[in-house]
Design a protein around this motif. Sequence first.
Motif, PDB file in Angstrom:
ATOM      1  N   ALA A 258      -0.378  -1.996   4.758  1.00 60.95           N
ATOM      2  CA  ALA A 258       1.069  -2.031   5.022  1.00 60.95           C
ATOM      3  C   ALA A 258       1.353  -2.231   6.513  1.00 60.95           C
ATOM      4  O   ALA A 258       2.446  -2.647   6.894  1.00 60.95           O
TER       5      ALA A 258
ATOM      6  N   ASN B 223      -7.482   5.037  -1.672  1.00 64.04           N
ATOM      7  CA  ASN B 223      -6.412   4.134  -2.092  1.00 64.04           C
ATOM      8  C   ASN B 223      -5.189   4.259  -1.188  1.00 64.04           C
ATOM      9  O   ASN B 223      -4.651   3.256  -0.706  1.00 64.04           O
TER      10      ASN B 223
ATOM     11  N   GLY C 290       6.785  -0.093   5.162  1.00 64.63           N
ATOM     12  CA  GLY C 290       7.618   0.802   4.340  1.00 64.63           C
ATOM     13  C   GLY C 290       8.022   0.146   3.023  1.00 64.63           C
ATOM     14  O   GLY C 290       7.412  -0.846   2.594  1.00 64.63           O
TER      15      GLY C 290
ATOM     16  N   ASP D 256       2.240   6.420   7.838  1.00 65.69           N
ATOM     17  CA  ASP D 256       1.863   5.206   8.571  1.00 65.69           C
ATOM     18  C   ASP D 256       3.101   4.573   9.209  1.00 65.69           C
ATOM     19  O   ASP D 256       4.232   4.984   8.932  1.00 65.69           O
TER      20      ASP D 256
ATOM     21  N   ASN E 105      -3.946   1.357   1.376  1.00 67.97           N
ATOM     22  CA  ASN E 105      -2.575   0.842   1.264  1.00 67.97           C
ATOM     23  C   ASN E 105      -1.874   0.931   2.613  1.00 67.97           C
ATOM     24  O   ASN E 105      -1.180  -0.002   3.024  1.00 67.97           O
TER      25      ASN E 105
ATOM     26  N   PHE F 198       2.674  -2.446 -10.546  1.00 63.11           N
ATOM     27  CA  PHE F 198       3.678  -2.769  -9.532  1.00 63.11           C
ATOM     28  C   PHE F 198       2.958  -3.048  -8.217  1.00 63.11           C
ATOM     29  O   PHE F 198       2.215  -2.211  -7.691  1.00 63.11           O
ATOM     30  N   THR F 199       3.140  -4.252  -7.706  1.00 66.35           N
ATOM     31  CA  THR F 199       2.516  -4.589  -6.432  1.00 66.35           C
ATOM     32  C   THR F 199       3.427  -5.541  -5.664  1.00 66.35           C
ATOM     33  O   THR F 199       4.154  -6.336  -6.264  1.00 66.35           O
ATOM     34  N   THR F 200       3.390  -5.428  -4.334  1.00 68.03           N
ATOM     35  CA  THR F 200       4.154  -6.384  -3.520  1.00 68.03           C
ATOM     36  C   THR F 200       3.175  -7.256  -2.756  1.00 68.03           C
ATOM     37  O   THR F 200       3.575  -8.041  -1.907  1.00 68.03           O
ATOM     38  N   LYS F 201       1.893  -7.030  -3.073  1.00 68.84           N
ATOM     39  CA  LYS F 201       0.875  -7.797  -2.335  1.00 68.84           C
ATOM     40  C   LYS F 201       0.770  -9.206  -2.882  1.00 68.84           C
ATOM     41  O   LYS F 201       1.167  -9.460  -4.028  1.00 68.84           O
TER      42      LYS F 201
ATOM     43  N   LEU G 230       6.719   2.504  -7.228  1.00 71.30           N
ATOM     44  CA  LEU G 230       5.398   2.535  -6.590  1.00 71.30           C
ATOM     45  C   LEU G 230       4.277   3.007  -7.508  1.00 71.30           C
ATOM     46  O   LEU G 230       3.184   2.467  -7.490  1.00 71.30           O
TER      47      LEU G 230
ATOM     48  N   GLY H  69      -3.608   0.949  -8.230  1.00 71.89           N
ATOM     49  CA  GLY H  69      -4.144   2.010  -7.358  1.00 71.89           C
ATOM     50  C   GLY H  69      -3.335   3.295  -7.379  1.00 71.89           C
ATOM     51  O   GLY H  69      -3.870   4.379  -7.607  1.00 71.89           O
ATOM     52  N   LEU H  70      -2.019   3.177  -7.173  1.00 67.38           N
ATOM     53  CA  LEU H  70      -1.199   4.396  -7.085  1.00 67.38           C
ATOM     54  C   LEU H  70      -1.015   5.060  -8.444  1.00 67.38           C
ATOM     55  O   LEU H  70      -0.924   6.283  -8.523  1.00 67.38           O
TER      56      LEU H  70
ATOM     57  N   GLY I 103      -3.633  -7.582  -4.896  1.00 68.45           N
ATOM     58  CA  GLY I 103      -3.431  -6.212  -5.411  1.00 68.45           C
ATOM     59  C   GLY I 103      -3.263  -6.249  -6.921  1.00 68.45           C
ATOM     60  O   GLY I 103      -2.685  -7.190  -7.469  1.00 68.45           O
ATOM     61  N   THR I 104      -3.792  -5.213  -7.566  1.00 63.08           N
ATOM     62  CA  THR I 104      -3.620  -5.161  -9.026  1.00 63.08           C
ATOM     63  C   THR I 104      -2.399  -4.295  -9.373  1.00 63.08           C
ATOM     64  O   THR I 104      -1.924  -4.323 -10.494  1.00 63.08           O
ATOM     65  N   GLY I 105      -1.949  -3.508  -8.419  1.00 61.15           N
ATOM     66  CA  GLY I 105      -0.814  -2.620  -8.692  1.00 61.15           C
ATOM     67  C   GLY I 105      -1.204  -1.415  -9.531  1.00 61.15           C
ATOM     68  O   GLY I 105      -0.346  -0.759 -10.114  1.00 61.15           O
TER      69      GLY I 105
HETATM   70  P1  ADP Z   1      -1.836  -2.403  -5.033  1.00 62.76           P
HETATM   71  O1  ADP Z   1      -2.355  -1.784  -3.777  1.00 62.76           O
HETATM   72  O2  ADP Z   1      -2.872  -3.075  -5.852  1.00 62.76           O
HETATM   73  O3  ADP Z   1      -0.626  -3.268  -4.845  1.00 62.76           O
HETATM   74  P2  ADP Z   1      -0.926   0.264  -5.573  1.00 62.76           P
HETATM   75  O4  ADP Z   1      -0.549   0.914  -6.861  1.00 62.76           O
HETATM   76  O5  ADP Z   1      -1.963   0.943  -4.762  1.00 62.76           O
HETATM   77  O6  ADP Z   1      -1.344  -1.209  -5.952  1.00 62.76           O
HETATM   78  O7  ADP Z   1       0.366   0.091  -4.702  1.00 62.76           O
HETATM   79  C1  ADP Z   1       1.524  -0.427  -5.273  1.00 62.76           C
HETATM   80  C2  ADP Z   1       2.476  -0.939  -4.242  1.00 62.76           C
HETATM   81  O8  ADP Z   1       2.992   0.154  -3.509  1.00 62.76           O
HETATM   82  C3  ADP Z   1       1.888  -1.836  -3.198  1.00 62.76           C
HETATM   83  O9  ADP Z   1       1.807  -3.176  -3.627  1.00 62.76           O
HETATM   84  C4  ADP Z   1       2.877  -1.680  -2.049  1.00 62.76           C
HETATM   85  O10 ADP Z   1       3.990  -2.515  -2.261  1.00 62.76           O
HETATM   86  C5  ADP Z   1       3.381  -0.278  -2.209  1.00 62.76           C
HETATM   87  N1  ADP Z   1       2.769   0.618  -1.209  1.00 62.76           N
HETATM   88  C6  ADP Z   1       1.737   1.455  -1.392  1.00 62.76           C
HETATM   89  N2  ADP Z   1       1.453   2.121  -0.260  1.00 62.76           N
HETATM   90  C7  ADP Z   1       2.333   1.689   0.666  1.00 62.76           C
HETATM   91  C8  ADP Z   1       2.573   1.995   2.041  1.00 62.76           C
HETATM   92  N3  ADP Z   1       1.822   2.878   2.712  1.00 62.76           N
HETATM   93  N4  ADP Z   1       3.581   1.351   2.670  1.00 62.76           N
HETATM   94  C9  ADP Z   1       4.347   0.455   2.005  1.00 62.76           C
HETATM   95  N5  ADP Z   1       4.178   0.131   0.707  1.00 62.76           N
HETATM   96  C10 ADP Z   1       3.186   0.737   0.045  1.00 62.76           C
END
Ligand code: ADP
Length: 366
Positions: A264, A256, A297, A293, A260, A311-314, A306, A323-324, A319-321
Amino acid sequence: MKVTILILLIGISVGAALYFRLLLHTDIIYTHFMYLPIVLACMWWGRRGMLVALFLALLVFSFHLFGMRVGSIWNDLARIALFGLVSFFIGSLKDRERAERRAQEEVELRRKELAELARKQEEQLEHSTRLAELGEMAAAISHELNQPLTGIRNYARNAFYMLEQSVGSVEEVKGNLRLISEQVDRAAKIINEMRELARKEEHHFTRLAVNSVIRETVEFLSPQMKLSGVKLKLQLAEDLPDVRGDRTRLAQVFLNVLTNARQAMEGSQVRRLDIHSFRGSGEESFAVVEISDTGKGFSKEEAGKLFMPFFTTKKSGHGTGLGLSISKTIIKDHGGSIDARGERGKGATFTIRLPGIVQEEEENHA
Ligand code: ADP
């Protein structure tokens, strides 16, 4: 029991008084015996014990009324006054001590009540926090599932309309059905990931070398990394302590975080991914993995969110938000921690800390 002892002592002192007065015809020391019941009564009952002193004083005085007078009445009056003084002094001391003890007990009781109240309030707060979290989760889940469901409804209506009105080609109807199938997959993915988030107990913990889990994950991802033009640099410490963990779930975390990072960096000129593992110093030994990476950022505000579910910016549908937040749950289950630091436009670094197996543990599991 106390009353019996007192009656006995009074009896002895009266007997002694009569003996000294009637038989020895002297009034010397006979009242000394009376201090025993007086002092004891005052020690047991405080100033109420003065009643015993009063009783004995009347008795001494009565000697003069009934013709058992030996010495002067003034001597006996002085003795009676001394009874009063001694009993008042000891009784007062005792009463004060008792009042202090009672006050202390009350303070203690109050403290206990307050502690109990604080505990109850904390429980209530925890409960309402949990409810609030649950409410937030429910709102997020319904929002997340609403998107694919709305999509499914629209595509189904489209397909239905086309078939009913005989408009559109078979290909167009098929296209809508494909989109429906994709949305169903998306909804299923959300539900599966949520199940993963809630899953707690099914661990398959074994002794693991974290480096080998990293290598496996990197190998698995390497075709995608190559395609995305990502340069990978592995710097894995030889002296990394082994950890007790679930191989598949830890691999899921690395998968994951690395995915990500790759995503990114999609818009970055330089695409470099550094994976660095080393032995963490501190009270206990830790296996630390840093994944850095050169991607987009994140802002300070995003950094705080995060690890929150959903929470997702995708882009929508990418993205389901989850993963983290799943990764955080897994790492927490392993007794470790995961955190992120980064700056918008300047890449990100995720640090995972896992407790290493200590000597005693090794022996226990041997
Ligand atoms: P998803 O990948 O489905 O969006 P995650 O929980 O894995 O859900 O990640 C949440 C958010 O964290 C991502 O949408 C992204 O905005 C941010 N993120 C995660 N990893 C990184 C990274 N390496 N660089 C920048 N943003 C990140």
